[in-house]
Design a protein around this motif. Sequence first.
Motif, PDB file in Angstrom:
ATOM      1  N   LYS A   1       0.832  -1.197   0.000  1.00 48.02           N
ATOM      2  CA  LYS A   1       0.000   0.000   0.000  1.00 48.02           C
ATOM      3  C   LYS A   1       0.872   1.254   0.000  1.00 48.02           C
ATOM      4  CE  LYS A   1      -0.374   0.033   5.035  1.00 48.02           C
ATOM      5  NZ  LYS A   1      -1.248   0.021   6.184  1.00 48.02           N
ATOM      6  N   PHE A   2       0.252   2.327  -0.446  1.00 48.50           N
ATOM      7  CA  PHE A   2       0.798   3.675  -0.325  1.00 48.50           C
ATOM      8  C   PHE A   2      -0.061   4.347   0.730  1.00 48.50           C
ATOM      9  CE2 PHE A   2       0.145   8.142  -1.879  1.00 48.50           C
ATOM     10  CZ  PHE A   2       1.360   8.640  -1.465  1.00 48.50           C
ATOM     11  N   ALA A   3       0.541   4.693   1.873  1.00 47.74           N
ATOM     12  CA  ALA A   3      -0.231   5.244   2.987  1.00 47.74           C
ATOM     13  C   ALA A   3       0.465   6.451   3.582  1.00 47.74           C
ATOM     14  CB  ALA A   3      -0.429   4.184   4.063  1.00 47.74           C
ATOM     15  N   VAL A   4      -0.337   7.439   3.957  1.00 49.00           N
ATOM     16  CA  VAL A   4       0.154   8.646   4.621  1.00 49.00           C
ATOM     17  C   VAL A   4      -0.769   8.919   5.803  1.00 49.00           C
ATOM     18  CG1 VAL A   4       0.641  11.113   4.386  1.00 49.00           C
ATOM     19  CG2 VAL A   4       1.021   9.581   2.445  1.00 49.00           C
ATOM     20  N   GLU A   5      -0.176   9.075   6.980  1.00 49.21           N
ATOM     21  CA  GLU A   5      -0.945   9.379   8.182  1.00 49.21           C
ATOM     22  C   GLU A   5      -0.301  10.545   8.912  1.00 49.21           C
ATOM     23  OE1 GLU A   5      -0.770   5.543  10.111  1.00 49.21           O
ATOM     24  OE2 GLU A   5      -2.775   5.047   9.377  1.00 49.21           O
ATOM     25  N   VAL A   6      -1.139  11.401   9.481  1.00 47.48           N
ATOM     26  CA  VAL A   6      -0.655  12.570  10.228  1.00 47.48           C
ATOM     27  C   VAL A   6      -1.067  12.413  11.684  1.00 47.48           C
ATOM     28  CG1 VAL A   6      -0.741  15.080  10.430  1.00 47.48           C
ATOM     29  CG2 VAL A   6      -0.854  14.017   8.175  1.00 47.48           C
ATOM     30  N   TYR A   7      -0.099  12.592  12.591  1.00 48.89           N
ATOM     31  CA  TYR A   7      -0.324  12.420  14.029  1.00 48.89           C
ATOM     32  C   TYR A   7      -0.023  13.717  14.782  1.00 48.89           C
ATOM     33  CZ  TYR A   7      -0.300   7.398  13.132  1.00 48.89           C
ATOM     34  OH  TYR A   7      -0.597   6.136  12.661  1.00 48.89           O
ATOM     35  N   GLU A   8      -0.736  13.909  15.896  1.00 49.75           N
ATOM     36  CA  GLU A   8      -0.470  15.034  16.782  1.00 49.75           C
ATOM     37  C   GLU A   8       0.854  14.819  17.518  1.00 49.75           C
ATOM     38  OE1 GLU A   8      -3.769  15.083  19.484  1.00 49.75           O
ATOM     39  OE2 GLU A   8      -5.019  16.269  18.141  1.00 49.75           O
ATOM     40  N   THR A   9       1.483  15.921  17.897  1.00 48.77           N
ATOM     41  CA  THR A   9       2.649  15.888  18.771  1.00 48.77           C
ATOM     42  C   THR A   9       2.311  16.719  20.014  1.00 48.77           C
ATOM     43  OG1 THR A   9       3.662  17.858  17.801  1.00 48.77           O
ATOM     44  CG2 THR A   9       4.247  15.718  16.819  1.00 48.77           C
TER      45      THR A   9
ATOM     46  N   TYR B   1       5.349   3.217   1.562  1.00 52.12           N
ATOM     47  CA  TYR B   1       5.181   2.771   0.185  1.00 52.12           C
ATOM     48  C   TYR B   1       5.844   1.406   0.079  1.00 52.12           C
ATOM     49  CZ  TYR B   1       5.622   2.362  -4.842  1.00 52.12           C
ATOM     50  OH  TYR B   1       5.552   1.909  -6.136  1.00 52.12           O
ATOM     51  N   LYS B   2       5.057   0.396  -0.230  1.00 52.74           N
ATOM     52  CA  LYS B   2       5.511  -0.999  -0.235  1.00 52.74           C
ATOM     53  C   LYS B   2       6.121  -1.313   1.124  1.00 52.74           C
ATOM     54  CE  LYS B   2       6.076  -1.285  -5.226  1.00 52.74           C
ATOM     55  NZ  LYS B   2       6.965  -1.608  -6.345  1.00 52.74           N
TER      56      LYS B   2
ATOM     57  N   LYS C   1       7.387   8.584  -7.398  1.00 51.59           N
ATOM     58  CA  LYS C   1       8.012   8.900  -8.678  1.00 51.59           C
ATOM     59  C   LYS C   1       9.122   7.897  -8.915  1.00 51.59           C
ATOM     60  CE  LYS C   1       6.347  12.799 -10.373  1.00 51.59           C
ATOM     61  NZ  LYS C   1       5.837  12.971 -11.688  1.00 51.59           N
ATOM     62  N   ASN C   2       9.075   7.206 -10.024  1.00 50.00           N
ATOM     63  CA  ASN C   2      10.083   6.196 -10.372  1.00 50.00           C
ATOM     64  C   ASN C   2      10.261   5.170  -9.255  1.00 50.00           C
ATOM     65  OD1 ASN C   2      10.548   7.551 -12.804  1.00 50.00           O
ATOM     66  ND2 ASN C   2      12.067   8.879 -11.838  1.00 50.00           N
ATOM     67  N   ASN C   3       9.140   4.734  -8.722  1.00 47.64           N
ATOM     68  CA  ASN C   3       9.124   3.717  -7.654  1.00 47.64           C
ATOM     69  C   ASN C   3       9.795   4.184  -6.360  1.00 47.64           C
ATOM     70  OD1 ASN C   3       7.566   1.514  -7.975  1.00 47.64           O
ATOM     71  ND2 ASN C   3       9.202   0.155  -8.659  1.00 47.64           N
ATOM     72  N   GLN C   4       9.861   5.497  -6.144  1.00 41.85           N
ATOM     73  CA  GLN C   4      10.437   6.051  -4.917  1.00 41.85           C
ATOM     74  C   GLN C   4       9.439   6.987  -4.247  1.00 41.85           C
ATOM     75  OE1 GLN C   4      14.127   7.954  -5.892  1.00 41.85           O
ATOM     76  NE2 GLN C   4      15.199   6.020  -6.163  1.00 41.85           N
ATOM     77  N   LEU C   5       9.474   6.986  -2.932  1.00 41.54           N
ATOM     78  CA  LEU C   5       8.606   7.852  -2.132  1.00 41.54           C
ATOM     79  C   LEU C   5       9.225   9.239  -2.060  1.00 41.54           C
ATOM     80  CD1 LEU C   5       6.152   8.066  -0.204  1.00 41.54           C
ATOM     81  CD2 LEU C   5       7.671   7.347   1.627  1.00 41.54           C
ATOM     82  N   LYS C   6       8.463  10.250  -2.452  1.00 36.05           N
ATOM     83  CA  LYS C   6       8.970  11.625  -2.446  1.00 36.05           C
ATOM     84  C   LYS C   6       7.975  12.528  -1.741  1.00 36.05           C
ATOM     85  CE  LYS C   6      11.826  11.327  -6.449  1.00 36.05           C
ATOM     86  NZ  LYS C   6      13.168  11.629  -6.180  1.00 36.05           N
ATOM     87  N   ILE C   7       8.513  13.461  -0.939  1.00 40.23           N
ATOM     88  CA  ILE C   7       7.679  14.479  -0.303  1.00 40.23           C
ATOM     89  C   ILE C   7       8.285  15.836  -0.620  1.00 40.23           C
ATOM     90  CG2 ILE C   7       8.887  14.277   1.905  1.00 40.23           C
ATOM     91  CD1 ILE C   7       6.091  14.940   3.198  1.00 40.23           C
ATOM     92  N   SER C   8       7.433  16.770  -0.997  1.00 42.97           N
ATOM     93  CA  SER C   8       7.917  18.108  -1.322  1.00 42.97           C
ATOM     94  C   SER C   8       6.957  19.147  -0.768  1.00 42.97           C
ATOM     95  CB  SER C   8       8.085  18.273  -2.832  1.00 42.97           C
ATOM     96  OG  SER C   8       6.882  17.960  -3.497  1.00 42.97           O
ATOM     97  N   THR C   9       7.502  20.291  -0.435  1.00 41.29           N
ATOM     98  CA  THR C   9       6.693  21.390   0.086  1.00 41.29           C
ATOM     99  C   THR C   9       6.148  22.196  -1.081  1.00 41.29           C
ATOM    100  OG1 THR C   9       8.065  21.477   2.062  1.00 41.29           O
ATOM    101  CG2 THR C   9       6.705  23.404   1.601  1.00 41.29           C
ATOM    102  N   LEU C  10       4.835  22.345  -1.119  1.00 42.44           N
ATOM    103  CA  LEU C  10       4.199  23.102  -2.195  1.00 42.44           C
ATOM    104  C   LEU C  10       4.208  24.596  -1.911  1.00 42.44           C
ATOM    105  CD1 LEU C  10       1.125  20.781  -2.760  1.00 42.44           C
ATOM    106  CD2 LEU C  10       3.168  20.951  -4.179  1.00 42.44           C
ATOM    107  N   ARG C  11       3.898  24.949  -0.662  1.00 45.15           N
ATOM    108  CA  ARG C  11       3.830  26.353  -0.255  1.00 45.15           C
ATOM    109  C   ARG C  11       4.355  26.493   1.165  1.00 45.15           C
ATOM    110  NH1 ARG C  11      -1.210  26.265  -3.217  1.00 45.15           N
ATOM    111  NH2 ARG C  11      -0.959  27.587  -5.022  1.00 45.15           N
ATOM    112  N   HIS C  12       4.782  27.688   1.499  1.00 46.57           N
ATOM    113  CA  HIS C  12       5.198  28.007   2.861  1.00 46.57           C
ATOM    114  C   HIS C  12       4.177  28.973   3.452  1.00 46.57           C
ATOM    115  CE1 HIS C  12       9.158  26.133   2.550  1.00 46.57           C
ATOM    116  NE2 HIS C  12       9.165  26.565   1.299  1.00 46.57           N
ATOM    117  N   TYR C  13       3.846  28.761   4.718  1.00 45.06           N
ATOM    118  CA  TYR C  13       2.879  29.610   5.401  1.00 45.06           C
ATOM    119  C   TYR C  13       3.474  30.124   6.702  1.00 45.06           C
ATOM    120  CZ  TYR C  13      -0.501  27.435   2.255  1.00 45.06           C
ATOM    121  OH  TYR C  13      -1.169  26.998   1.155  1.00 45.06           O
TER     122      TYR C  13
END
Length: 154
Positions: free
Chosen positions: A63-71, A83-84, A134-146
């Motif tokens: 599976k491809f999974a993304v979860e967000v947790y409180e700190t 991812y996998k 992308k190309n079988n690799q997990l990538k995270i990128s920032t779209l915008r800064h707030y």
Amino acid sequence: MKYCWLFILFVIFSCNQQNNSDTAKSGSVTVINDTISLVRNEVGTGPVASFIEKVEDPLNDWKFAVEVYETKATFDFLIKMQYKELEAEDTLNVPNFGIMPKVEIRKGTEKESCIIGFLDKQGEFKDYKLVQIKNNQLKISTLRHYARTRYKVK
């Protein structure tokens, strides 16, 4: 008489400008804190937002999974991605709008992608980070800064 009134107005305006510039020069600018505590009393154990998509593979149940947790910090969150068999973590810092932060994950435009964001004061979704394969690799990128800061001049 006409010039006298103009002179008086000029003096009043000049004095007002002098007072404002003195205040700014003295460094008496302070940041106003909002009413939301910067530390959570109770940190939730489950994810506040999640996204799961099955990876097409005839031999494995991946599976491809993304979860967000409180700190402990109210406006900081932990992102856990999978991812996998690959697992990764990242952080998410939501600006303090004077309301409790609400994080959401929405489907991305491409297959095996999602956008992590938050809701602003008007309830509008603000996209923040893109997680994708992308190309079988997990990538995270920032779209915008707030960022949000209010200043008060004493």
